[in-house]
Design an enzyme around this catalytic site. Structure first.
Site, PDB file in Angstrom:
ATOM      1  N   HIS A 100       0.859  -1.196   0.000  1.00 42.39           N
ATOM      2  CA  HIS A 100       0.000   0.000   0.000  1.00 42.39           C
ATOM      3  C   HIS A 100       0.893   1.244   0.000  1.00 42.39           C
ATOM      4  CE1 HIS A 100      -2.803   3.052   1.418  1.00 42.39           C
ATOM      5  NE2 HIS A 100      -3.767   2.268   0.975  1.00 42.39           N
ATOM      6  N   GLU A 102       0.818   3.852   1.628  1.00 43.15           N
ATOM      7  CA  GLU A 102       1.212   4.323   2.973  1.00 43.15           C
ATOM      8  C   GLU A 102       2.375   3.501   3.508  1.00 43.15           C
ATOM      9  OE1 GLU A 102      -2.718   4.151   4.657  1.00 43.15           O
ATOM     10  OE2 GLU A 102      -3.303   5.821   3.370  1.00 43.15           O
ATOM     11  N   GLY A 178      -7.528   9.197  -0.014  1.00 42.87           N
ATOM     12  CA  GLY A 178      -7.910   9.997   1.141  1.00 42.87           C
ATOM     13  C   GLY A 178      -8.047  11.482   0.844  1.00 42.87           C
ATOM     14  N   SER A 218     -10.331   7.378  -3.036  1.00 43.12           N
ATOM     15  CA  SER A 218     -11.546   8.184  -2.859  1.00 43.12           C
ATOM     16  C   SER A 218     -12.772   7.575  -3.544  1.00 43.12           C
ATOM     17  CB  SER A 218     -11.316   9.630  -3.334  1.00 43.12           C
ATOM     18  OG  SER A 218     -10.325  10.252  -2.531  1.00 43.12           O
TER      19      SER A 218
END
Ligand code: PEP
Length: 261
Positions: A100, A102, A178, A218
């Site tokens: 991912h 992140e 996000g 999103s």
């Protein structure tokens, strides 16, 4: 056989990230499980934080809803403080999210490490959801194709070709995660075409025709239908909206769009 000729079962996964400990996970799954169970024709996956996987499994075990982990280490056991092994996930999770953005940006994960994890996941009968995606500065500098190519070739090297149907790739442009700014279906389609072409070069079109490629970034109940209507988008990896009952609407949108297509 071309990738477009095969019918792939859609897959919608909810990435809870660092939200919902065991009791919150229990309460939220109670709210959505019946509705999720009733939606046919789509793989439904919930990815809780590691500490909540057992609590989630106690509820989802006998349902058609699968669990995924958000990460794992590639080794089976040993001195790897804080890590989770594929042996620990097996039996609880069917899927594992790997690479991912992140994890790549905040925890320094490289394509080489993601690749080791993907190989280990498949070797332990877990289905990897491998994330790739460009940053805004990459896109602005016209580097999207190069970045995606490096990530796909690096993260997905050397996979056993007989296991490619268990591979899921999530195209997640970092600038859409996000931010409330989803990619357009055209953007998603263009990059997914690049991903499919790369997979074809690496393993052959026939062997990769069953690989599912999700879009993530999103995704909401409001835009899911439009994304789901795009034939090349095989599902969604959903962050923020998977923490609400909107997740059920997103799953339904993909089930309905793909059953018509
Ligand atoms: C994600 O984290 O994988 C993601 C897509 O997040 P969001 O849906 O909140 O953009």
């Amino acid at each position: 056989m071309s990738g477009a000729a095969i019918r792939r079962r859609p897959i919608v996964a909810g990435n809870w990230k660092m939200n919902f400990g065991p009791s919150d996970a229990h309460a939220f799954i109670i709210r959505i499980l019946d509705d999720l169970e009733r939606i046919a024709g789509v793989d439904r996956v919930i990815c809780p934080p590691a500490i909540s996987i057992a609590a989630a499994h106690a509820l989802t075990g006998a349902s058609g809803v699968a669990l995924g982990a958000q990460n794992m280490y590639d080794a089976e056991r040993g001195a790897f403080t804080g890590e989770i092994s594929p042996l620990m996930l097996r039996g609880l999770c069917e899927y594992v999210i790997l690479g991912h953005s992140e994890r790549r940006a905040l925890f320094g994960e490289t394509d080489e490490l993601v690749n080791r994890k993907a190989l280990s996941a498949l070797a332990h009968d877990l289905k990897p959801i491998v994330c790739v995606g460009e940053r805004l500065e990459d896109r602005d500098a016209n580097l999207t194709e190069r970045v995606i190519s490096t990530q796909v070739r690096g993260s997905l090297a050397g996979l056993p070709s007989e296991r490619l149907n268990d591979l899921v790739v999530a195209y997640e442009p970092v600038w859409a995660i996000g931010t409330g700014r989803a990619a357009t279906t055209q953007d998603a389609r263009d990059v997914i075409a690049i991903i499919r072409a790369l997979l074809g070069e690496m393993y052959g079109d026939e062997a990769t025709a069953g690989v599912r490629v999700q879009y993530g970034g999103s995704v909401t109940a409001a835009n899911a239908r439009e994304l789901a209507a795009e034939p090349e988008i095989d599902g969604a990896l959903v962050g923020g909206a998977s923490l609400t009952v909107d997740f059920v609407d997103i799953v339904r949108a993909f089930a309905e769009a793909k059953s018509l297509g």
